[in-house]
Design an enzyme around this catalytic site. Structure first.
Site, PDB file in Angstrom:
ATOM      1  N   GLU A 190       0.841  -1.194   0.000  1.00 19.97           N
ATOM      2  CA  GLU A 190       0.000   0.000   0.000  1.00 19.97           C
ATOM      3  C   GLU A 190       0.880   1.249   0.000  1.00 19.97           C
ATOM      4  OE1 GLU A 190      -3.395   2.112   2.863  1.00 19.97           O
ATOM      5  OE2 GLU A 190      -2.252   0.375   3.578  1.00 19.97           O
ATOM      6  N   HIS A 191       1.835   1.294   0.919  1.00 20.55           N
ATOM      7  CA  HIS A 191       2.787   2.405   1.007  1.00 20.55           C
ATOM      8  C   HIS A 191       4.182   1.867   0.711  1.00 20.55           C
ATOM      9  CE1 HIS A 191      -0.384   3.124   4.162  1.00 20.55           C
ATOM     10  NE2 HIS A 191      -0.504   4.242   3.458  1.00 20.55           N
TER      11      HIS A 191
END
Length: 435
Positions: free
Chosen positions: A319-320
């Protein structure tokens, strides 16, 4: 050297996922049948709140007045950044038209959905940033009606900072309700709300499951799981900053994976040594989350070179994704699978989570391999149109008739035949009728 795990996760983000589907499906079915009253019953049970469901203008004014000026300034700053970024994103998608063949023009229009529902978590943490990210983006896209729903606290209502952020971002309605009942209320158009065409925003597993079940009936931003983060670090990285960033993301929840991928064993070992003390220094609830996430879900992976590091990151599709390594331009051009990318130690996931501009509603659990995060484009329908002159329709009709007959779709073919016969009487077309 093959990829080496200096620390390996003992669980995955779905290892202890409760089977909530039946419970959520039952709630959705009950609310669909029972409407407002049933939604209120669930709200009384789970939210333990008996105040107004639709926050009144007077309540909004009072909540805004309760927010300190410094916090208002910070929320305004974050909102301005998110708004400007969303506006720039919207500008990248334009209406267009093209003369495909002489006499036939086709085009594209972007039309915002009529109503959007934005879920803003408000349980353990007051997710002010989620109100900014979702409502602002929907309004920039041009949605006609935007609802912000957030769980009220017993006898208190929604946190004033969330009310202020949602109001500032342009929410047309603020719904004091959480969980499945809030999602259902927006999707089904309860309490006088328009039915939401799009549901967005983070939430717990019950909220995520409700959105998943409703997908198709309404649009959603994405299927969401626990938040996750990966850091790519080389010998240039500062181990204290790397460790702080890992811990900062681990505090999201007990099952939030964090990963460090590096080609420097010394750095990896130093980070592993620092993290326990950083976790111990957190407040109690944050500490409990970070301890569990680090113990059960975190990984530290040693690679032989930056290409293997990049391949590992693409495989995990986090996600990050943070790069604390030299030559950030190389990483920017090489990396392919991530929700949002943070290049250099001068930026960090928390900046993106709160205030820097790009949206923080992002794909989790490897979904970044096929999708990006929330943007104005999620609220826009890209539709097409076409028109033709009679002469321009001729080659299209001929090809359509022959292709349709090849496929065995005679009715389709005859819609082309009738136009050719009307527009070009007396012309003998070879339309494949006898093939």
């Amino acid at each position: 050297m093959k990829r080496e795990y200096l620390k390996k996760a003992t669980l995955t983000s779905t290892s202890d996922a409760a089977d909530v589907r039946d419970a959520v499906q039952g709630m959705l079915d009950a609310i669909r049948t029972g409407g407002d009253a049933t939604a209120m019953d669930f709200a009384a049970r789970f939210d333990r709140y008996d105040g107004n469901v639709i926050v009144t203008p007077e309540e909004i004014e009072a909540a805004c007045a309760a927010v300190p000026d410094r916090l208002k300034d910070d929320i305004q700053f974050a909102h301005d950044n998110v708004r400007r970024f969303a506006e720039a994103q919207k500008d990248t998608l334009q209406d267009m038209e093209l003369e495909v063949v002489p006499g036939l023009v086709a085009g594209q229009r972007t039309i915002p959905v009529s109503a959007a529902g934005c879920y803003v978590p408000g349980g353990r943490y007051s997710h002010v940033a989620s109100a900014i990210m979702t409502v602002t983006t929907a309004k920039v896209a041009g949605c006609g009606h935007v609802v912000a729903a957030s769980p009220p606290r017993p006898e208190q209502g929604i946190a004033p900072s969330i009310v202020y952020a949602a109001h500032l971002a342009g929410a047309d309605t603020i719904l004091a309700m959480g969980g499945v009942q809030a999602v259902a209320s927006m999707a089904f158009g309860l309490f006088g709300l328009p039915r939401a065409s799009m549901l967005v925003g983070p939430g717990n597993q019950f909220v995520a499951e409700a959105k998943r079940i409703l997908f198709g009936e309404v649009g959603i931003d994405m299927f969401a799981g626990p938040t996750d983060s990966l850091i790519l670090a080389d010998t240039n990285a500062d181990p204290d900053i790397v460790a702080a960033d890992l811990v900062g993301q681990a505090e999201h929840g007990y099952n939030s994976p964090v990963w460090l991928v590096t080609n420097d064993r010394t750095l990896a070992e130093r980070v592993m040594a620092i993290i326990p003390d950083l976790i111990a220094a957190l407040p109690e609830t944050n500490r409990e989350n970070a301890e569990a996430a680090w113990r059960d879900y975190a990984e530290i992976i040693l690679c032989r070179d930056r290409e293997e590091m990049a391949s590992t990151a693409d495989e995990y599709a986090p996600e990050h994704l943070t790069v604390q390594a030299g030559d950030t331009d190389w990483w920017l051009s090489r990396l392919r699978c991530y929700g949002s990318l943070f290049l250099g130690e001068e930026t960090t996931v928390a900046f993106g989570d709160k205030a820097s501009g790009p949206n923080h509603v992002l794909p989790t659990s490897g979904a970044a391999s096929y999708t990006g995060g929330l943007s104005v484009h999620k609220f826009l329908k890209i539709v097409t149109w076409q028109r033709a002159t009679r002469e321009g329709s001729r080659p299209i009709a001929e090809a359509t008739a022959r292709i349709s007959r090849l496929e065995g779709m005679e009715g389709h073919a005859r819609t082309a035949d009738i136009r050719l016969a009307k527009y070009f009487p007396g012309v003998n077309f070879d339309l494949g009728a006898d093939d």
